[in-house]
Design an enzyme around this catalytic site. Structure first.
Site, short mmCIF file in Angstrom:
data_model
loop_
_atom_site.label_atom_id
_atom_site.label_comp_id
_atom_site.label_asym_id
_atom_site.label_seq_id
_atom_site.Cartn_x
_atom_site.Cartn_y
_atom_site.Cartn_z
N VAL A 235 0.81 -1.22 0.00
CA VAL A 235 0.00 0.00 0.00
C VAL A 235 0.84 1.27 0.00
O VAL A 235 0.32 2.36 -0.26
CB VAL A 235 -0.96 -0.01 1.21
CG1 VAL A 235 -0.23 0.30 2.50
CG2 VAL A 235 -2.13 0.92 1.00
N TYR A 236 2.14 1.18 0.28
CA TYR A 236 2.96 2.39 0.29
C TYR A 236 3.07 2.95 -1.12
O TYR A 236 3.69 2.36 -2.00
CB TYR A 236 4.36 2.08 0.84
CG TYR A 236 4.41 1.68 2.30
CD1 TYR A 236 3.35 1.95 3.17
CD2 TYR A 236 5.51 1.02 2.82
CE1 TYR A 236 3.39 1.57 4.50
CE2 TYR A 236 5.57 0.63 4.16
CZ TYR A 236 4.50 0.91 4.99
OH TYR A 236 4.54 0.53 6.31
N SER A 237 2.44 4.09 -1.32
CA SER A 237 2.38 4.73 -2.64
C SER A 237 1.86 3.77 -3.70
O SER A 237 2.29 3.77 -4.85
CB SER A 237 3.75 5.30 -3.06
OG SER A 237 4.14 6.35 -2.20
N ARG A 238 0.89 2.93 -3.28
CA ARG A 238 0.21 1.97 -4.17
C ARG A 238 1.21 1.15 -5.00
O ARG A 238 1.13 1.10 -6.23
CB ARG A 238 -0.77 2.70 -5.10
CG ARG A 238 -1.98 3.30 -4.41
CD ARG A 238 -2.97 2.23 -3.98
NE ARG A 238 -4.17 2.80 -3.36
CZ ARG A 238 -5.32 3.01 -4.00
NH1 ARG A 238 -5.43 2.70 -5.28
NH2 ARG A 238 -6.37 3.51 -3.36
#
Length: 327
Positions: free
Chosen positions: A57-60
């Site tokens: 989920v970090y910066s998708r």
């Protein structure tokens, strides 16, 4: 660099884990510069850090992709690295875009491996508890990933102790893959986990990987009580507000004083406090620059007397509050 085993496993990890949430473009405080991100990762490897943590989920997915590129460029022995990522958060709009369903977990594991450019991850973690999915279903999916060789160990992050105990019990009951680690918010001003999940982890032999070990930069000493923050997460994210309370400033005052006495930086002193906690395996540091990284590594050289630890801990009595912030 110093090394330890993760929880009760035989996996050897560096005493500092490189966190990659800062590498990406989702927020203004992130490092939106691939060359700089790659340089920090490569320097971490040079310093002996073999444990690296990110999340889908970090910066998708951008953080995973940056890490994958850096590892490919660094051309290090894969067998010496311990790469961790996480699953749960929203990766696309619409049905099945997030959570811990069998469908989402299996699909996201494949997507993470593709972005990382790896055949397997050493530690695959559920980023949060999913109230909508039976934990048995999630454990079954994680089991499948281990059986297929895509994952070596499974871990968890940020949840009430009673929920984590359910997961451990269910795993034992079904002879499923058991969680070996817990990522939780833990630092000198955020000690609520001492009244929540840490006693359970101590009893069950679960390794602790503290996230936000410097309280989002608060414990570096870069903020002043009389001034509004002008940079970093504190300037754009109300998640930091809880750190700017009176007891937080009281802790920081002691940190600054003791750091001066020892001739170290406040960040080194704060990380060293965590490293002296027997239950802590590897604080997850998130340096944006090589200078920050090298300063963090200096924490390994800091030692304490019992009275100094008491002095650092005196301003706060840990209390568990399930509504405390999220990341």
């Amino acid at each position: 660099m110093e090394y330890t085993t993760l929880g009760r496993t035989g996996l050897e990890v560096s005493r500092l884990c490189l966190g990659c949430m800062n590498f990406g473009s989702d927020e203004p405080w992130m490092v939106d510069d691939r060359e700089q991100s790659h340089a920090v990762i490569e320097r971490a490897l040079d310093l002996g850090i073999n444990f690296i943590d990110t999340a889908n989920v970090y910066s998708r997915g951008e953080s995973e992709a940056i890490l994958g590129e850096a590892l490919a460029d660094a051309d290090r022995d894969r067998s010496e690295l311990a790469v961790a990522t996480k699953v749960y958060g929203p990766m696309h709009d619409g049905p099945n875009g997030q959570g811990l369903s069998r469908k989402h977990v299996l699909e996201q594991a494949e997507a993470s491996l593709e972005r990382l450019g790896l055949d397997y991850v050493d530690l695959y973690q559920i980023h949060r508890w999913d109230d909508e999915t039976p934990i048995a279903e999630t454990l079954s999916a994680l089991d499948r990933l281990v059986e297929k060789g895509m994952v070596r160990y499974v871990g968890a992050s940020t949840m009430p102790a009673w929920k984590f105990s359910k997961a451990l019990y269910e795993a034992d009951l079904d002879n499923a893959e058991r969680f070996v680690s817990m990522q939780c918010e833990y630092n000198l001003v955020d000690r609520h986990e001492e009244a929540n999940v840490l006693p359970l982890c101590a009893d069950q032999g679960i390794g602790i990987l503290p996230w936000s070990p410097l309280a989002g930069g608060f414990l570096t000493g870069k903020y002043d009580r009389e001034e509004e923050p002008a940079e970093g997460r504190a300037a754009t994210n109300d998640f930091m507000d809880k750190r700017f309370a009176e007891d937080g400033w009281a802790v920081l005052e002691v940190v600054r004083e003791l750091a001066d006495e020892k001739g170290v930086t406040p960040a080194q002193l704060s990380l060293a406090w965590l490293l002296h906690k027997p239950l802590v395996d590897a604080p997850i540091v998130g340096p944006r620059t090589i200078d920050h990284l090298e300063d963090n590594v200096g924490a390994l050289e800091v030692d304490f007397t019992d009275s100094e630890i008491e002095r650092l801990e005196e301003p706060i009595t840990p209390v568990w509050n399930p509504d405390i912030g999220d990341v």
